[in-house]
Write a protein that holds these residues in place. Structure first.
Motif, PDB file in Angstrom:
ATOM      1  N   PRO A 176      67.965  15.645 -10.032  1.00 16.44           N
ATOM      2  CA  PRO A 176      67.052  15.304 -11.273  1.00 16.44           C
ATOM      3  C   PRO A 176      65.790  15.965 -11.070  1.00 16.44           C
ATOM      4  CG  PRO A 176      66.954  13.572  -9.460  1.00 16.44           C
ATOM      5  CD  PRO A 176      68.042  14.770  -9.032  1.00 16.44           C
ATOM      6  N   GLU A 177      64.995  15.776 -12.356  1.00 19.78           N
ATOM      7  CA  GLU A 177      63.733  16.578 -12.501  1.00 19.78           C
ATOM      8  C   GLU A 177      62.643  15.906 -11.749  1.00 19.78           C
ATOM      9  OE1 GLU A 177      60.943  18.064 -16.032  1.00 19.78           O
ATOM     10  OE2 GLU A 177      62.424  16.947 -16.408  1.00 19.78           O
ATOM     11  N   TYR A 178      62.779  14.584 -11.685  1.00 19.83           N
ATOM     12  CA  TYR A 178      61.880  13.481 -10.821  1.00 19.83           C
ATOM     13  C   TYR A 178      62.622  12.855 -10.062  1.00 19.83           C
ATOM     14  CZ  TYR A 178      58.480  15.042 -14.356  1.00 19.83           C
ATOM     15  OH  TYR A 178      57.692  15.741 -15.250  1.00 19.83           O
ATOM     16  N   HIS A 189      67.087  10.026 -18.211  1.00 15.86           N
ATOM     17  CA  HIS A 189      67.701  10.608 -19.822  1.00 15.86           C
ATOM     18  C   HIS A 189      69.119  10.025 -20.042  1.00 15.86           C
ATOM     19  CE1 HIS A 189      64.536  13.342 -20.476  1.00 15.86           C
ATOM     20  NE2 HIS A 189      64.750  13.780 -19.166  1.00 15.86           N
ATOM     21  N   LEU A 249      57.531  15.209  -9.471  1.00 15.62           N
ATOM     22  CA  LEU A 249      58.534  16.283  -9.839  1.00 15.62           C
ATOM     23  C   LEU A 249      59.025  16.919  -8.400  1.00 15.62           C
ATOM     24  CD1 LEU A 249      59.121  18.240 -12.143  1.00 15.62           C
ATOM     25  CD2 LEU A 249      57.363  19.682 -11.368  1.00 15.62           C
ATOM     26  N   ARG A 267      62.661  21.743  -5.883  1.00 18.55           N
ATOM     27  CA  ARG A 267      63.971  22.241  -5.690  1.00 18.55           C
ATOM     28  C   ARG A 267      64.159  23.192  -4.547  1.00 18.55           C
ATOM     29  NH1 ARG A 267      66.427  19.899  -9.766  1.00 18.55           N
ATOM     30  NH2 ARG A 267      65.626  19.544 -11.951  1.00 18.55           N
ATOM     31  N   SER A 299      62.659   6.713 -12.913  1.00 13.36           N
ATOM     32  CA  SER A 299      62.025   7.922 -12.419  1.00 13.36           C
ATOM     33  C   SER A 299      60.707   7.922 -12.098  1.00 13.36           C
ATOM     34  CB  SER A 299      62.072   9.126 -13.271  1.00 13.36           C
ATOM     35  OG  SER A 299      63.618   9.315 -13.707  1.00 13.36           O
TER      36      SER A 299
END
Length: 161
Positions: free
Chosen positions: A56-58, A89, A43, A46, A26
């Motif tokens: 995903p977050e990143y 993660h 980041l 969204r 990431s």
């Protein structure tokens, strides 16, 4: 935390920018300094997407690698750059499970690779961050070992500092 000095800069840069070596990581953030300073936040926004799919977050590095290469490439080398990568993660969960560590995955903020070029030297520093204070260093040591093994497997020459 371990500092790796990447001794063959040209070859290491090829791994970083021209191959898929780091694509699964990431991308947290980066900065490239050439004729201007380019700052990139990994980041994911969204609201930009017209989908209800789980994002995903990143962003993965593979989605930003070519852009970063386009900023860096040219007749002159960049004055400096830095990229912060994180293990996903899911891979953090697998590492904890494989090493049978006592730390819970939900306690881990991230396992990081900080790659920095200062105009002369290219370094990679490992790091671990927890959501709460944690005295247990077994995950950090396991991450250091994984990164060293990763660099060796990919043929990236380094000196451990």
């Amino acid at each position: 935390m371990i500092l790796f000095s990447l001794t063959n800069i040209k070859e290491s840069m090829a791994h970083l920018l021209l191959s898929d070596t780091f694509d699964s990581f990431s991308f947290i953030e980066g900065e490239i300094v050439t004729f201007n300073t380019f700052r990139i936040d990994g980041l994911i926004q969204r609201d930009f997407f017209d989908t209800d799919a789980v994002l995903p977050e990143y962003s993965p590095w593979k989605n930003l690698r070519e852009y970063c290469f386009s900023v860096i490439k040219g007749k002159r080398t960049p004055l400096r750059f830095r990229f912060v990568f994180s293990l996903s993660h899911g891979n953090i969960d697998r590492l904890i499970e494989q090493k049978a560590l006592s730390v819970r995955p939900d306690e881990v903020q991230g396992l990081y690779l900080n790659i920095h070029y200062d105009g002369k030297q290219l370094t990679c520093v490992t790091g671990a961050s927890f959501k709460t204070f944690n005295m247990d260093k077994t995950l950090e040591h396991a991450w250091d070992e994984v990164v060293e093994k990763f660099l060796k497997q990919k043929g990236i020459e380094f000196e451990k500092k």
